[in-house]
Design a protein around this motif. Structure first.
Motif, mmCIF file in Angstrom:
data_model
loop_
_atom_site.group_PDB
_atom_site.id
_atom_site.type_symbol
_atom_site.label_atom_id
_atom_site.label_comp_id
_atom_site.label_asym_id
_atom_site.label_seq_id
_atom_site.Cartn_x
_atom_site.Cartn_y
_atom_site.Cartn_z
ATOM 1 N N LEU B 22 28.913 7.945 65.375
ATOM 2 C CA LEU B 22 28.895 8.403 66.761
ATOM 3 C C LEU B 22 30.262 8.173 67.422
ATOM 4 O O LEU B 22 30.703 8.969 68.250
ATOM 5 C CB LEU B 22 27.802 7.651 67.531
ATOM 6 N N GLN B 23 30.949 7.111 67.009
ATOM 7 C CA GLN B 23 32.221 6.776 67.665
ATOM 8 C C GLN B 23 33.414 7.569 67.127
ATOM 9 O O GLN B 23 34.414 7.712 67.819
ATOM 10 C CB GLN B 23 32.485 5.262 67.541
ATOM 11 N N GLN B 24 33.315 8.097 65.897
ATOM 12 C CA GLN B 24 34.430 8.896 65.377
ATOM 13 C C GLN B 24 34.408 10.269 66.054
ATOM 14 O O GLN B 24 33.425 10.636 66.706
ATOM 15 C CB GLN B 24 34.355 9.005 63.843
ATOM 16 N N THR B 25 35.513 10.994 65.967
ATOM 17 C CA THR B 25 35.551 12.294 66.643
ATOM 18 C C THR B 25 35.885 13.456 65.690
ATOM 19 O O THR B 25 36.009 14.588 66.125
ATOM 20 C CB THR B 25 36.607 12.294 67.774
ATOM 21 N N GLU B 26 36.025 13.150 64.403
ATOM 22 C CA GLU B 26 36.420 14.193 63.463
ATOM 23 C C GLU B 26 35.283 15.180 63.185
ATOM 24 O O GLU B 26 35.478 16.387 63.232
ATOM 25 C CB GLU B 26 36.838 13.566 62.128
ATOM 26 N N ASP B 27 34.103 14.628 62.894
ATOM 27 C CA ASP B 27 32.985 15.467 62.464
ATOM 28 C C ASP B 27 31.928 15.523 63.565
ATOM 29 O O ASP B 27 31.171 14.581 63.780
ATOM 30 C CB ASP B 27 32.386 14.880 61.171
ATOM 31 N N THR B 28 31.886 16.644 64.281
ATOM 32 C CA THR B 28 30.928 16.747 65.395
ATOM 33 C C THR B 28 29.479 16.753 64.900
ATOM 34 O O THR B 28 28.584 16.276 65.579
ATOM 35 C CB THR B 28 31.188 18.028 66.217
ATOM 36 N N ILE B 49 23.804 1.410 72.440
ATOM 37 C CA ILE B 49 23.646 1.876 73.833
ATOM 38 C C ILE B 49 25.015 2.241 74.398
ATOM 39 O O ILE B 49 25.185 3.300 75.023
ATOM 40 C CB ILE B 49 23.007 0.760 74.708
ATOM 41 N N GLU B 50 26.011 1.375 74.159
ATOM 42 C CA GLU B 50 27.344 1.643 74.710
ATOM 43 C C GLU B 50 27.954 2.904 74.115
ATOM 44 O O GLU B 50 28.565 3.707 74.824
ATOM 45 C CB GLU B 50 28.261 0.431 74.479
ATOM 46 N N ALA B 51 27.749 3.096 72.813
ATOM 47 C CA ALA B 51 28.296 4.297 72.172
ATOM 48 C C ALA B 51 27.604 5.571 72.703
ATOM 49 O O ALA B 51 28.252 6.596 72.914
ATOM 50 C CB ALA B 51 28.127 4.202 70.658
ATOM 51 N N LEU B 56 28.054 10.385 76.602
ATOM 52 C CA LEU B 56 27.661 11.215 77.750
ATOM 53 C C LEU B 56 28.882 11.852 78.426
ATOM 54 O O LEU B 56 28.738 12.768 79.224
ATOM 55 C CB LEU B 56 26.894 10.380 78.793
ATOM 56 N N GLU B 57 30.092 11.303 78.125
ATOM 57 C CA GLU B 57 31.309 11.861 78.724
ATOM 58 C C GLU B 57 32.167 12.585 77.694
ATOM 59 O O GLU B 57 33.329 12.916 77.955
ATOM 60 C CB GLU B 57 32.121 10.738 79.381
ATOM 61 N N ASP B 58 31.563 12.854 76.524
ATOM 62 C CA ASP B 58 32.317 13.517 75.456
ATOM 63 C C ASP B 58 32.827 14.889 75.898
ATOM 64 O O ASP B 58 32.149 15.634 76.584
ATOM 65 C CB ASP B 58 31.412 13.699 74.232
ATOM 66 N N THR B 59 34.068 15.212 75.481
ATOM 67 C CA THR B 59 34.616 16.533 75.800
ATOM 68 C C THR B 59 35.012 17.296 74.536
ATOM 69 O O THR B 59 35.525 18.408 74.620
ATOM 70 C CB THR B 59 35.879 16.413 76.686
ATOM 71 N N THR B 60 34.782 16.690 73.351
ATOM 72 C CA THR B 60 35.248 17.344 72.122
ATOM 73 C C THR B 60 34.218 18.288 71.525
ATOM 74 O O THR B 60 34.577 19.297 70.934
ATOM 75 C CB THR B 60 35.628 16.296 71.050
ATOM 76 N N ASP B 61 32.920 17.948 71.663
ATOM 77 C CA ASP B 61 31.876 18.773 71.058
ATOM 78 C C ASP B 61 31.433 19.825 72.078
ATOM 79 O O ASP B 61 30.707 19.522 73.015
ATOM 80 C CB ASP B 61 30.700 17.875 70.642
#
Lengths: 198, 272
Positions: B22-28, B49-51, B56-61
């Motif tokens: 969930l924390q990585q951003t490479e593979d949506t 919970i924190e992740a 909720l503020e993700d902008t990449t996917d």
């Protein structure tokens, strides 16, 4: 109306509601000639029509068993669930192995119908020497179904074990129901197990 | 409708793996799946919970229509996890320009049941029925009215009764049902439960299904017999009756099984 006309009405129904009516009329005719059409309706993805077709097949009883069993492999999952529901309600021992296999199906509605049916088989139709083994097979399958991850399958297993337990005293049923009544995580399951014990 | 669930084909994750995914951003795809997984398996770790809140503020996917798929899944998961830390971030999501994020957030806030959500949810109803029109070219209304109204009912927002009442006359049946459901929860008046019972004999299967689930969710006892007779899948009727049976038992002392409970179980038995 003749049976042919009733069947034609099913095939020419132009709305879901018209289909339900046509199937109900065909079911009410209670004729063996309706069986292939009623079985076909189980695959139409129209729950109202499927309910009416199952009712018709169940009322016909024994004569519908072999046609249902013969076509079982060709059904889609929805149709299979309805066919097993019909077989489960008819309760003919020739369905036993199909119901045992269906109790482990991937689809929970198929498992539910099959598990329920395993408690309501008309054992008297079996030769006396085959009865104990058949009941044991049912009991074993139902005890396993008490561990199903879906509450509704466990609920169905309780209803089936309640019926099977009345039929004959079989090992393990009462203690399994007692465990479900006290430890199951679903309130409805605990309550149904308690009713089965009372 | 096939409500069967099949998790046997779902790739198995560990909690650490899911949080890392969930924390990585490479593979949506991995992120999206991890968010669902954490909710499905009720992973209530602080790190999870924190992740999810960060997601909720993700902008990449981004979806082709400009939506935020990961935010939607993260909101759904947070609703299942029951951690109040998610309340404020989910309230922020009610302003997201993705309709489905707003809807998932409203549903999650319903599950969390925190009264802090009442005012923000009420704001979604601003303008009343007149403003509650379809977005041109989209299959949804300008706000997730159904989810917002249901949430207000579940949270017990009696201050919202006046605002909810007009939605009984909205043109979309599911919105009408949501209003009836919420008003039943907020007032206990049988007239609202009976509106849902009347919907069980409507011509549209989708509407009957919606009414079945609503009646189960509010546990309206007067509906039990009508539910059993509804033309719809037994799976849904059983879920509905289970809700009513359990609500009935919970009202009894020590969940005592009385004659009415046995009647309800007999109805359920007949649908297996």
């Amino acid at each position: 109306m003749t049976t042919e006309a009733l069947i034609a009405a099913v095939d020419s129904a132009d709305s879901p509601a018209a289909l339900v009516e046509a199937v109900a009329a065909l079911s009410a005719a209670r004729t063996e000639a309706a069986i292939p059409t009623l079985i076909r309706v189980l695959g139409f993805n129209n729950p109202g029509a499927a309910v009416a077709a199952v009712r018709g097949l169940v009322q016909l009883g024994d004569v519908a068993v072999m046609p249902l069993l013969d076509r079982l492999d060709g059904y889609n999952y929805g149709a299979r669930a309805w066919a097993i529901r019909a077989l489960a309600e008819i309760g003919d021992p020739r369905s036993l192995e199909v119901l045992v296999a269906a109790a482990a199906d991937f689809s929970l509605s198929v498992r539910r119908a099959a598990v329920r049916g395993l408690g309501f088989i008309e054992w008297d139709k079996l030769p006396p020497e085959a009865m104990a083994a058949a009941k044991g097979r049912s009991r074993q399958t139902l005890l396993a179904a008490c561990d199903d991850p879906e509450w509704v399958v466990r609920y169905a297993a309780i209803v089936a074990l309640e019926k099977l337990g009345k039929d004959v005293t079989l090992d393990g049923i009462r203690s399994r129901l007692e465990t479900l009544a006290t430890t199951d995580d679903t309130l409805a399951v605990r309550a149904r197990a308690q009713v089965a014990l009372d | 409708m096939n409500r069967d669930t099949d998790f046997s084909s779902a790739p198995s994750l560990t909690i650490d793996r899911a949080i890392a995914n969930l924390q990585q951003t490479e593979d949506t795809g991995d992120r999206y799946y991890a968010a669902w997984w954490l909710g499905r398996f009720r992973v209530r770790d602080r790190a999870a919970i924190e992740a999810l809140i960060a997601a909720l503020e993700d902008t990449t996917d981004r979806s082709p229509d400009g939506g935020y798929p990961l935010r939607r899944n993260a909101a759904k998961a947070l609703g299942k996890l029951g951690d109040r830390a998610a309340v404020s971030p989910l309230i922020e999501c009610l302003h997201c320009d993705d309709y489905y994020v707003r809807e998932s957030a409203a549903q999650a806030l319903e599950q969390l049941g925190d009264r802090a959500a009442i005012s923000p949810l009420l704001r979604l109803l601003e303008g009343g029925v007149e403003a509650a029109v379809r977005v041109p070219g989209k299959p949804y209304l300008v706000q997730p009215y159904e989810a917002a109204i249901e949430a207000l009912g579940t949270i017990g927002a009696t201050e919202a009764i006046t605002e909810i009442e007009p939605f009984l006359a909205h043109s979309v049946e599911k919105v009408q049902y949501a209003a009836a459901r919420a008003l039943f929860q907020l007032t206990g008046k049988v007239e609202y439960g009976d509106r849902l019972v009347a919907a069980l004999t409507g011509p549209k299967l989708q509407s009957r299904r919606a009414a079945l689930l609503d009646l189960g969710a509010i546990g309206y006892e007067g509906a039990a017999e009508a539910i059993a007779k509804t033309f719809a899948e037994n799976s849904l009727k059983l879920i509905s009756l289970k809700g009513i049976l359990e609500a009935h038992l919970e009202r009894n002392d020590n969940a005592q099984i009385d004659d009415r409970a046995v009647e309800m179980m007999a109805l359920m038995d007949s649908l297996l």
